[in-house]
Design a protein around this motif. Structure first.
Motif, PDB file in Angstrom:
ATOM      1  N   VAL A  20       0.969  -1.254  -0.097  1.00 28.31           N
ATOM      2  CA  VAL A  20      -0.088  -0.056  -0.114  1.00 28.31           C
ATOM      3  C   VAL A  20       0.909   1.209  -0.103  1.00 28.31           C
ATOM      4  N   GLY A  21       1.849   1.185   0.748  1.00 34.08           N
ATOM      5  CA  GLY A  21       2.862   2.380   0.886  1.00 34.08           C
ATOM      6  C   GLY A  21       3.429   2.698  -0.510  1.00 34.08           C
ATOM      7  N   ALA A  22       3.759   1.424  -1.029  1.00 29.02           N
ATOM      8  CA  ALA A  22       4.467   1.757  -2.506  1.00 29.02           C
ATOM      9  C   ALA A  22       3.419   2.158  -3.455  1.00 29.02           C
ATOM     10  N   ARG A  23       2.351   1.853  -3.615  1.00 26.63           N
ATOM     11  CA  ARG A  23       1.202   2.271  -4.397  1.00 26.63           C
ATOM     12  C   ARG A  23       1.085   3.855  -4.173  1.00 26.63           C
ATOM     13  N   ALA A  24       0.997   4.267  -2.796  1.00 28.23           N
ATOM     14  CA  ALA A  24       0.674   5.652  -2.574  1.00 28.23           C
ATOM     15  C   ALA A  24       1.789   6.606  -3.079  1.00 28.23           C
ATOM     16  N   ARG A  25       3.003   6.042  -2.639  1.00 31.96           N
ATOM     17  CA  ARG A  25       4.086   6.833  -3.156  1.00 31.96           C
ATOM     18  C   ARG A  25       4.108   7.001  -4.640  1.00 31.96           C
ATOM     19  N   LYS A  26       3.768   5.834  -5.300  1.00 26.73           N
ATOM     20  CA  LYS A  26       3.688   5.995  -6.721  1.00 26.73           C
ATOM     21  C   LYS A  26       2.626   6.886  -7.280  1.00 26.73           C
ATOM     22  N   ARG A 101      10.688  11.352   4.955  1.00 24.03           N
ATOM     23  CA  ARG A 101       9.411  10.875   4.133  1.00 24.03           C
ATOM     24  C   ARG A 101      10.078  10.414   2.824  1.00 24.03           C
ATOM     25  N   PRO A 102       9.742   9.218   2.414  1.00 27.07           N
ATOM     26  CA  PRO A 102      10.121   8.829   0.943  1.00 27.07           C
ATOM     27  C   PRO A 102       9.563   9.496  -0.029  1.00 27.07           C
ATOM     28  N   GLY A 103      10.464   9.892  -1.016  1.00 28.13           N
ATOM     29  CA  GLY A 103       9.550  10.911  -2.225  1.00 28.13           C
ATOM     30  C   GLY A 103       9.748  12.239  -1.916  1.00 28.13           C
ATOM     31  N   MET A 104      10.271  12.807  -0.766  1.00 24.44           N
ATOM     32  CA  MET A 104      10.102  13.979  -0.592  1.00 24.44           C
ATOM     33  C   MET A 104      11.630  14.716  -0.228  1.00 24.44           C
ATOM     34  N   GLN A 105      11.706  16.058  -0.198  1.00 28.36           N
ATOM     35  CA  GLN A 105      12.941  16.784   0.025  1.00 28.36           C
ATOM     36  C   GLN A 105      12.659  17.951   0.757  1.00 28.36           C
ATOM     37  N   VAL A 106      13.437  18.240   1.627  1.00 26.40           N
ATOM     38  CA  VAL A 106      13.282  19.604   2.515  1.00 26.40           C
ATOM     39  C   VAL A 106      14.172  20.825   1.507  1.00 26.40           C
ATOM     40  N   LEU A 107      13.572  21.781   1.574  1.00 24.18           N
ATOM     41  CA  LEU A 107      14.234  22.888   0.789  1.00 24.18           C
ATOM     42  C   LEU A 107      14.427  23.869   2.072  1.00 24.18           C
ATOM     43  N   GLU A 108      15.518  23.971   2.688  1.00 21.76           N
ATOM     44  CA  GLU A 108      15.954  24.786   3.524  1.00 21.76           C
ATOM     45  C   GLU A 108      16.314  26.191   3.183  1.00 21.76           C
ATOM     46  N   PHE A 119      10.829  24.100   3.796  1.00 23.52           N
ATOM     47  CA  PHE A 119       9.772  23.657   2.952  1.00 23.52           C
ATOM     48  C   PHE A 119       9.943  22.324   2.504  1.00 23.52           C
ATOM     49  N   GLN A 120       8.897  21.419   3.051  1.00 24.77           N
ATOM     50  CA  GLN A 120       9.214  19.939   2.528  1.00 24.77           C
ATOM     51  C   GLN A 120       8.216  19.749   1.348  1.00 24.77           C
ATOM     52  N   VAL A 121       8.798  19.580   0.206  1.00 23.90           N
ATOM     53  CA  VAL A 121       8.214  19.393  -0.947  1.00 23.90           C
ATOM     54  C   VAL A 121       8.549  17.987  -1.719  1.00 23.90           C
ATOM     55  N   TYR A 122       7.688  17.580  -2.899  1.00 21.86           N
ATOM     56  CA  TYR A 122       7.711  16.325  -3.384  1.00 21.86           C
ATOM     57  C   TYR A 122       9.052  16.531  -4.309  1.00 21.86           C
ATOM     58  N   ASP A 123       9.695  15.273  -4.524  1.00 20.37           N
ATOM     59  CA  ASP A 123      11.049  15.322  -5.171  1.00 20.37           C
ATOM     60  C   ASP A 123      10.846  16.069  -6.667  1.00 20.37           C
ATOM     61  N   ALA A 124       9.724  15.498  -7.267  1.00 15.34           N
ATOM     62  CA  ALA A 124       9.491  16.434  -8.507  1.00 15.34           C
ATOM     63  C   ALA A 124       9.265  18.063  -8.526  1.00 15.34           C
TER      64      ALA A 124
END
Length: 142
Positions: A20-26, A101-108, A119-124
């Protein structure tokens, strides 16, 4: 025997949760790519994110919201549900690091007036958030 049944049940539940976690991240990554593609077509698409900054003595603001460019194009605005919009000064410096959190990065982000906002945003969507904040590209100074 009971121990074996409990162990098998625990393993099956763990596999289901991982699936379920993998499907949610996708799904989240697919939506982030769709927002980025829509924004590349010239549409104004806000960046969903979490923001955290110090506000007053010993108080921190933490909230989910969306980062957008200001209506006049001179700044950025963070808008959280049920709260007033907050103008974010643009033109500061930023560092990007991996989030817990997987799939996210923090913009300091360090604003020109010295405040620090995370700001915690998605990788894309890290590049779009940096564009909204008008962060200078280090390659421009080389």
């Amino acid at each position: 025997m009971e121990l074996l049944v409990e162990l098998v049940t625990f393993v099956l539940i763990g596999l289901a949760v991982a699936g379920v976690g993998a499907r949610a991240r996708k799904a989240v990554a697919r939506r982030a790519r769709a927002r980025t593609a829509s924004a590349s077509g010239g549409n104004l698409v806000p960046v969903p994110c979490q923001a955290r900054w110090k506000q007053g003595a010993r108080r921190r603001f933490f909230g989910y919201g969306k980062l957008t460019p200001d209506t006049d194009g001179t700044g950025a605005v963070f808008k959280a549900p049920l709260r007033r919009a907050v103008a974010v000064p643009v033109g500061g410096r930023a560092a990007v690091r991996q989030s817990w959190r997987p799939g996210m990065q923090v913009l300091e982000y360090s604003t020109p007036d010295g405040r620090n906002i995370d700001f915690q945003v998605y990788d894309a969507e890290v590049d779009r958030a940096a564009r909204f904040l008008r962060i200078p590209d280090p390659a421009d100074f080389a």
